[in-house]
Design an enzyme around this catalytic site. Structure first.
Site, mmCIF file in Angstrom:
data_model
loop_
_atom_site.group_PDB
_atom_site.id
_atom_site.type_symbol
_atom_site.label_atom_id
_atom_site.label_comp_id
_atom_site.label_asym_id
_atom_site.label_seq_id
_atom_site.Cartn_x
_atom_site.Cartn_y
_atom_site.Cartn_z
ATOM 1 C CB VAL A 116 -20.034 -2.001 -3.182
ATOM 2 C CG1 VAL A 116 -20.190 -3.483 -2.886
ATOM 3 C CG2 VAL A 116 -18.622 -1.707 -3.653
ATOM 4 N N GLY B 203 -25.518 1.432 3.186
ATOM 5 C CA GLY B 203 -24.706 2.155 2.205
ATOM 6 C C GLY B 203 -25.103 1.801 0.788
ATOM 7 C CE LYS C 145 -4.469 1.015 0.411
ATOM 8 N NZ LYS C 145 -5.632 0.352 -0.160
ATOM 9 N N GLY D 241 -23.999 2.998 -2.040
ATOM 10 C CA GLY D 241 -23.010 3.577 -2.956
ATOM 11 C C GLY D 241 -22.794 2.638 -4.136
HETATM 12 P P1 NAD Z 1 -19.274 4.688 -1.982
HETATM 13 O O1 NAD Z 1 -18.571 5.864 -1.468
HETATM 14 O O2 NAD Z 1 -19.677 4.631 -3.420
HETATM 15 O O3 NAD Z 1 -20.618 4.442 -1.135
HETATM 16 C C1 NAD Z 1 -20.692 4.513 0.253
HETATM 17 C C2 NAD Z 1 -22.149 4.800 0.598
HETATM 18 O O4 NAD Z 1 -22.298 4.648 2.014
HETATM 19 C C3 NAD Z 1 -22.607 6.203 0.242
HETATM 20 O O5 NAD Z 1 -23.852 6.151 -0.434
HETATM 21 C C4 NAD Z 1 -22.740 6.898 1.619
HETATM 22 O O6 NAD Z 1 -23.773 7.877 1.646
HETATM 23 C C5 NAD Z 1 -23.089 5.719 2.500
HETATM 24 N N1 NAD Z 1 -22.748 5.912 3.910
HETATM 25 C C6 NAD Z 1 -21.630 6.456 4.448
HETATM 26 N N2 NAD Z 1 -21.701 6.441 5.797
HETATM 27 C C7 NAD Z 1 -22.870 5.851 6.108
HETATM 28 C C8 NAD Z 1 -23.534 5.567 7.323
HETATM 29 N N3 NAD Z 1 -22.977 5.859 8.506
HETATM 30 N N4 NAD Z 1 -24.741 4.973 7.283
HETATM 31 C C9 NAD Z 1 -25.323 4.678 6.102
HETATM 32 N N5 NAD Z 1 -24.760 4.930 4.905
HETATM 33 C C10 NAD Z 1 -23.551 5.527 4.912
HETATM 34 O O7 NAD Z 1 -18.342 3.424 -1.613
HETATM 35 P P2 NAD Z 1 -18.299 1.997 -2.318
HETATM 36 O O8 NAD Z 1 -17.288 2.016 -3.399
HETATM 37 O O9 NAD Z 1 -19.680 1.519 -2.575
HETATM 38 O O10 NAD Z 1 -17.647 1.112 -1.150
HETATM 39 C C11 NAD Z 1 -18.386 0.778 0.000
HETATM 40 C C12 NAD Z 1 -17.483 0.085 1.005
HETATM 41 O O11 NAD Z 1 -16.902 -1.086 0.424
HETATM 42 C C13 NAD Z 1 -16.288 0.944 1.475
HETATM 43 O O12 NAD Z 1 -15.999 0.610 2.798
HETATM 44 C C14 NAD Z 1 -15.150 0.458 0.575
HETATM 45 O O13 NAD Z 1 -13.888 0.660 1.187
HETATM 46 C C15 NAD Z 1 -15.476 -1.013 0.457
HETATM 47 N N6 NAD Z 1 -14.919 -1.654 -0.736
HETATM 48 C C16 NAD Z 1 -15.258 -1.193 -1.962
HETATM 49 C C17 NAD Z 1 -14.749 -1.809 -3.097
HETATM 50 C C18 NAD Z 1 -15.132 -1.339 -4.485
HETATM 51 O O14 NAD Z 1 -14.903 -2.095 -5.444
HETATM 52 N N7 NAD Z 1 -15.723 -0.172 -4.635
HETATM 53 C C19 NAD Z 1 -13.875 -2.902 -2.972
HETATM 54 C C20 NAD Z 1 -13.556 -3.364 -1.687
HETATM 55 C C21 NAD Z 1 -14.089 -2.731 -0.575
#
Ligand code: NAD
Length: 366
Positions: A178, A174, A74, A176
């Protein structure tokens, strides 16, 4: 400083362009150390160092348990990206990555955009997770969601004897990138869906489009459900929340869901909740960029991600057999794989049977 067994830590300084970065290589037994670069306004160098060491180690375990030929690494760039980010700084960082000769491969992470990675790529070819227009793998989120979905099905099968999620009550925290992709997969399977998000408009959108029942962001754990899928942020499973959980399984994408890895995995087990380790079932994103290293194909990335089902079954069976938590079992299985490949290498070299001078990422037959 806590000893975590890192192989190499590189401090990258260039006052001329304002670069202060740290690259941590935790373990390269299985292959080159792959992990994103995070650009963050750390309060101190110590804080940045602690973060990069912890994250690099996490990548080793994620790659190992997912069966990938990758090590863990990292990087962090210290400073507020809004104020200090520049082409020169990013390209200088790329030069530091290049100087490691492929032991570390970088990718996008928090505070770093696709455009930023294009600058890094000018100075080094050891970059992955590029946009589709540049021949890269693009947004990994749908692949990550697919892996979470499969891990969830494996856990449900272990618990109930059926892997079908039809009629199963699932709360996604969440919505987002994923979470949204996960909701789509679960809706196709006719699960009963609940969701929570900080954005009320996002919740409303999913209520109308997918018939998802909204839950308040600060009271999601009051909802009785079968499966809780944390897809927002880390630390959500802790000594305050665990006693209130009303679910049988926890399986989601968020990184570092357990506030305290050891204690909280035990707390969950004591409550009879089956916790599927996050670093096991959210590995789809890593599998996606790994696939990019050999020439990207989405169908190959998805096919590889299917291994998460089998890996989850293996971890849950080992946890039962060894009388430990699934988190501990996943860690042990990852360590066992690294040890066995290290022993294999030592044997090969001592018998002069096999030798390669090629970096693993150039080896197309992997
Ligand atoms: P993102 O930023 O697109 O979405 C996160 C969502 O969570 C947002 O809609 C936000 O409003 C919501 N959120 C934040 N705090 C919150 C809370 N306290 N209560 C309810 N909702 C809340 O992120 P993402 O890319 O969808 O990733 C989500 C998680 O998965 C993160 O922890 C990320 O590190 C992990 N992750 C993502 C990937 C990937 O491929 N994107 C891969 C491995 C791990």
């Amino acid at each position: 400083m806590v000893q975590m067994g890192h192989q190499q830590v590189v401090f990258c300084l260039d006052e001329g362009v304002g670069l202060r970065a740290i690259i941590a290589i935790h373990d390269t037994t299985l292959g080159p150390a792959l992990g994103g670069v995070r650009f963050w306004a750390y309060q101190s160098e110590e804080e940045a160092l602690w973060d990069v060491l912890r994250l690099a180690r996490g990548m080793t375990y994620k790659a190992a348990v997912s069966g990938l030929n990758l090590g863990g690494g990292k990087a962090v760039i210290i400073g507020d990206p809004l104020h200090i980010k520049s082409e020169a700084l990013l390209r200088r960082f790329g030069q530091f990555v290049e100087s490691l000769g492929g032991r570390y491969i970088t990718a996008e992470d928090m505070g770093v955009s696709v455009k930023d990675m294009e600058y890094v790529r000018i100075e080094t070819s050891y970059v992955t997770g590029l946009p589709e227009e540049l021949g890269g793998s693009g947004d990994p989120s749908p692949v990550t969601a697919y892996g979470v979905y499969l891990g969830m099905k494996a856990a449900w099968k272990k618990l109930t004897g059926t892997e079908s999620l039809k009629g199963v009550k699932i709360l996604v925290q969440g919505l987002g990138k994923v979470g949204a992709a996960l909701v789509e997969l679960l809706q196709k399977e006719q699960a009963i869906l609940y969701a929570t998000d900080l954005s009320a408009s996002r919740l409303e959108e999913f209520r109308t489009q997918y018939n998802v029942q909204p839950a308040a962001p600060d009271q999601w754990y009051l909802q009785p459900i079968d499966i809780f899928a944390p897809c927002a942020r880390g630390g959500v499973l802790n000594q305050e929340t665990i006693p209130h959980l009303r679910c049988a399984v926890v399986a989601g994408s968020a990184n570092n869901q357990l506030a305290d890895e050891e204690q909280d995995s035990i707390r969950l087990a004591e409550r009879g909740i089956l916790y599927v380790p996050d670093f096991l079932i959210n590995a789809g994103g890593l599998i996606n960029v790994y696939t990019e290293l050999e020439g990207y194909s989405r169908s190959r990335a998805l096919a590889r991600t299917e291994y998460i089902y089998e890996a989850t079954m293996r971890v849950l069976a080992a946890a039962e057999q060894r009388q430990i938590t699934p988190h501990q079992a996943a860690m042990q299985i990852a360590e066992e794989r690294i040890r066995s490949i290290a022993a294999l290498r030592a044997r090969s070299f001592s018998h002069s049977v096999f030798e390669t001078s090629q970096p693993i990422w150039q080896n197309k037959s992997l």
